[in-house]
Design an enzyme around this catalytic site. Structure first.
Site: not given
Lengths: 485, 502
Positions: A418-420
């Site tokens: 969920v982290h980019a």
């Protein structure tokens, strides 16, 4: 009629930018692709409704590669801050030092960023929960203590959390301080205009300036129009994947979209002897930082549906009979692989994401799984089910520590993230940065990036704090250059 | 009447006169009269007309599908629009019917005129390719004169080029709009907006082809249209005692229609007779019989459609010149909108967002096989809602991924039919479950990846459905009551036991 500053996106970066500029008297217009929802009607409705209304492409935005990675981000008024956990971290000192060394990033020492973090923490009422842990956190804390590993409760932007387990589908109580409830109302009160259901397709270029944007706007009656919005300055804050995609669609490609970084995440479901009822409470708020920033462990959003999903790699529906005793956890690594964001040549220029796991990623995930399973077994778990195709449940420390020495088979991994970030890195190194230290895109007089895509590299922690602090710093820097308005 | 239009009409009449002269210059009129006297019109001519008219109904189906995103046209309206275009071509010179048809389509659907013209362009490109295919089929048995080969090459160049342009506009709309914006910017804001609006209309015109299912249907309809038109040419052969040969009819139809691309007088008098008779003569038919054949085919081609088109024009009250009026209306785009204090310059109207559709029988059957455990009762509401959710999720995939998924699922269904000699939906649930699992948990990574999106979304939606959740999760209050009532001998803390006891 031109708007003075056009901000594309209303997430952590866009909202902060809009607020700071509007507060300084600048004429600000925000274009947000998603809709503005009525909290009472749309938030907290459950997984399927949440995905339909609040997620980009309803959550169907996989990152392709030899190991496909499930990725989701928000697309609504407030962006991803409406569907995240509200966890808050300052960018680790070590990470900032590395960014400075590798990207010649100016004005980003812990001391220089401290006031911006402090402002955001106050604005979002970031704090510890101040109450006893829920059961899923309690057992995790027990495991960390048994292993004698450094672990701490993560502060959250969620004052008075009612533990409804709705973080990922929009907080219905308004406890979580997503942008829709915290910064955006302030920005609007300061004079910023926010137009939702407005997807920017293209920046309009003329010479060395961006004169405006082409956007698709959906009207209240459902009609859709292609419109032009003129602006003197444009801040692209469309998120870690859409910002580079939009720039590339416009033909701005210099170091744009070539360096996507993520935190690959491997989930497990643990079955304990005791009742956990993790589906009835907020996700575990404790994180193990013993191995950070390379590897971190914590609790995952958990519902019966998420349990089924996590168990599907080795599907035995009977396992769900013990759902009362289950909870979900994750091991996340600071990805060392390199990804790409591309705008498709076919169709409407849809965003295509690619990421190839580095060898270190696989090693870290393997070691992380070994340690997480060991922790959970020490906490009293009877079985740990990893999201690895064909892998039997881990029931003993001996089975767990095997992965300290062996590598998980890539083809069997079911990873999510969920982290980019980092697809438009900022810094003074022209050989690797898409924008200068304050987000201004070189060769363009009035174009800026100001969201997660600007973070030069993976921060190793939840990025919302970093995004807001950098966005505020950049907005104030812009104002100082703009002069009195 | 403008000078330009007068010149166009004069050139059309000249072309007609030239081709008519070429068609009859060596003709023995006495033998022509004798041939007509021996002609056996019934039942062949009505059959031919029926086939030709049926072709226009299929054209209506195709037109309806091409504008489905913008308007829900009735089949009868769509067919009437198509026929009005053909009738207008029969009445007006220089293929002006194409503009009338585009104008009527715009008027009936509310789409911009540029978009309507693009729909017409797509139809013509597909028509050209279908005609070309039939010409190749008709000349495959050898013995065709050299000029048919030249004709194929020229037609391939023309329609192949047009097809490439069409595919680019249809499948790369973002590039087309970006290109228009860049070019327009150099010409000033007014031209920028016009060009972007035009580019958007052009790309919208072909949007329906981006859906693989629609594209396949449109190609299929295009083939059927021209097979039915070949039916007209085939049915008229026995009128003059000629053996009914599909290849002869296909060549006559193809050559005639390619010849009609030459702008000429109203009704294609001249070019039609010349190309049709020459095509038939390549099959050893004498000139007089070939011309008689061309004359009857032309009448069957001309009269019914012109009458139908005239009736439609009267019915809808379409006037010549409506096209120009609608073009002016389309140019009015560029007005300013103000929403929430934000000033927007409107450049074009886009297709409205489509509403969610219910899941297909296949998706529902697939979801059922994935989520319902063996020996457990299906929760119908949860299943229906999960299937609808999965359908919506798969529809949200990026087009390239959606296309790969569709292709993979078509392959899966094909293998299922071969393996089980039945369609997937007709398999008993146990068989379906085992068969699906063997793919979803296959040792081949590609198959697992194919099933991953549907499996993940199905499990998520089914087990998070309130009905299912209620059946597998014991609420805290209920658990407390149960604990109070249960004997101390019950296994402590075992939720699994609790659920079973319930």
């Amino acid at each position: 009629m031109k708007t003075q500053v056009l901000v594309i996106g209303s997430g952590a970066g866009g909202a902060t930018t809009a607020y700071e500029l509007a507060r300084a008297g600048v004429d600000v217009t925000v274009l947000e692709e998603g809709k503005r929802h009525d909290r009472a009607k749309t938030y907290g409705l459950g997984t399927t409704e949440g995905m339909k209304h609040l997620y980009r492409r309803r959550g169907m935005t996989p990152i392709l590669g030899r190991v496909p990675i499930g990725y989701v981000e928000g697309s609504c008024f407030g962006g991803s801050t409406e569907i995240n956990s509200g966890f808050w971290h300052r960018t680790p000192r070590e990470v900032l030092a590395r960014w400075q060394a590798q990207f010649d990033l100016e004005g980003a020492s812990p001391e220089e960023l401290a006031p911006h973090f402090a402002w955001a923490e106050e604005a979002l009422s970031v704090s510890l929960s101040g109450r006893p842990f829920e059961k899923s956190t309690e057992v995790f804390a027990r495991g960390a203590a048994a292993m004698d590993w450094a672990a701490h409760e993560v502060p959250r932007a969620a004052t008075g959390c009612k533990s409804t387990n709705s973080c990922a589908v929009g907080c219905p109580t308004g406890a979580k301080q997503g942008m829709s409830i915290s910064i955006l109302p302030r920005a609007e009160a300061a004079g910023a205009r926010v137009l939702t259901s407005a997807r920017v397709r293209l920046l309009i270029k003329q010479g060395s300036r961006i004169t405006g944007v082409l956007a698709e706007v959906e009207l209240e009656d459902g009609a859709r129009k292609l419109v032009r919005v003129d602006a003197e300055h444009v801040f692209v804050c469309a998120g870690p994947t859409e910002t580079p995609a939009l720039l590339r669609r416009t033909g701005i490609k210099f170091h744009v979209g070539d360096t996507l970084r993520i935190h690959p995440m491997l989930k497990v479901v643990a079955r304990f002897r005791e009742r956990i009822a993790a589906y009835d409470s907020v996700l575990p708020v404790l994180q193990v930082r013993e191995f950070s920033p390379e590897v971190s462990m914590g609790g995952a959003f958990f519902t019966p549906g998420h349990a089924a999903l996590s168990l599907s790699d080795n599907w035995d529906p009977a396992r769900l009979d013990a759902i009362e005793n289950m909870a979900g956890y994750y091991v996340a690594v600071r990805g060392r692989g390199r990804g790409q964001v591309r705008s498709s040549q076919l169709g409407d220029g849809e965003t295509m994401l690619r990421y190839e796991l580095a060898e270190e990623d696989v090693v870290n995930l393997s070691n992380g799984l070994a340690r997480l399973a060991t922790l959970l077994l020490a906490a009293g778990a009877e079985e740990v089910y990893p999201t690895v195709q064909g892998m039997a449940p881990i029931t003993s420390e001996k089975q767990a520590i095997r992965w300290l020495d062996e590598r998980l088979p890539r083809s069997a991994l079911s990873l999510t993230t969920v982290h980019a970030f980092s697809a438009c890195p900022i810094g003074e190194r022209t050989d690797r940065c898409a924008a200068d230290s304050y987000g201004k895109v070189p060769r363009w007089d009035n174009l800026y990036v100001n969201d997660a895509s600007m973070l030069p590299d993976s921060p190793g922690v939840n990025p919302q704090g970093s995004v807001m602090a950098f966005a505020r710093r950049n907005a104030l820097h812009f104002l100082s250059r703009l002069g009195p308005s | 009447m403008g000078r330009h239009r007068k010149t166009m009409i004069a050139l059309g009449l000249l072309a007609s006169a030239v081709f008519l002269f070429l068609a009859v210059r060596r003709l023995d009129f006495a033998s022509l009269r004798a041939i007509f006297a021996r002609a056996d019109l019934l039942p062949w001519v009505p059959l031919g007309v029926l086939s030709y008219v049926a072709g226009h109904v299929v054209r209506g189906l195709r037109c309806r599908l091409l504008v489905r995103r913008e308007a829900n046209l009735r089949l009868v309206t769509a067919s009437n629009i198509v026929v009005v275009g053909y009738a207008a071509n029969n009445v007006f010179p220089a293929r002006l019917g194409e503009l009338v048809r585009a104008g009527m389509l715009a008027e009936r659907t509310g789409i911009p005129i540029a978009q309507s013209l693009v729909v017409t362009f797509i139809e013509r490109v597909l028509d050209g390719l279908a005609i070309l295919l039939l010409l190749v089929v008709g000349t495959m048995n050898g013995g065709a004169p050299g000029w048919t080969g030249d004709l194929v090459r020229v037609a391939l160049l023309v329609f192949g080029g047009a097809c490439a342009v069409m595919l680019f506009a249809v499948y790369s709309p973002a590039l087309v709009v970006a290109g228009a914006s860049r070019v327009g910017n150099r010409l000033g804001p007014r031209w920028h907006d016009r060009l972007v609006g035009l580019a958007t209309s052009i790309t919208n015109g072909g949007a329906c082809l981006r859906d693989p299912k629609n594209a396949v249907w449109i190609l299929f309809y295009s083939a059927v249209v021209w097979v039915l038109e070949t039916g007209l040419f085939l049915a008229i052969l026995p009128v003059f005692g000629l053996a009914p040969s599909f290849t002869a009819a296909a060549v006559a139809m193809s050559v005639t229609n390619l010849g009609l691309l030459v702008p000429s007088s109203p009704g294609f008098i001249g070019p039609f007779h010349f190309f049709c008779s020459r095509a038939l003569m390549t099959h050893g038919v004498d000139e007089a019989t070939a011309l008689a054949y061309a004359t009857v085919v032309h009448l069957a081609f001309y009269v019914p459609v012109t009458l139908w088109g005239a009736a439609s024009m009267l019915w809808y009250g379409v006037e010549v010149g409506a096209t120009a009026a609608m073009t002016r209306e389309a140019r009015a785009a560029g007005k300013e909108l103000e929403i929430g204090g934000v000033v927007l310059h409107e450049l074009a109207t886009l297709s409205p967002a489509t509403a969610d559709e219910p899941a297909s029988a296949f998706t529902t059957a697939l979801v059922e096989a994935i989520v319902v455990p063996s020996g457990k009762r299906v929760e119908p509401t949860a299943l229906r809602d999960a299937a609808d959710f999965v359908h919506g999720q798969l529809g949200s995939l990026q087009p390239q991924l959606a296309m790969l998924f569709e292709g993979g699922m078509t392959f899966f269904r094909l293998v299922t039919r071969v393996r089980h000699l039945r369609g997937y939906c007709d398999l008993p649930l146990d068989t379906r479950r085992a068969w699906t699992l063997s793919w979803a948990e296959s040792r081949y990574g590609l198959l697992r990846k194919l099933f991953k999106p549907v499996r993940a979304t199905a499990l998520l939606a089914y087990f998070d459905h309130p009905a299912m959740r209620a059946s597998i999760v014991v609420p805290a209050k209920q658990l407390a009551r149960k604990k109070g009532a249960a004997s101390s001998a019950a296994p402590s803390g075992s939720a699994a036991t609790g659920v079973e006891a319930e």
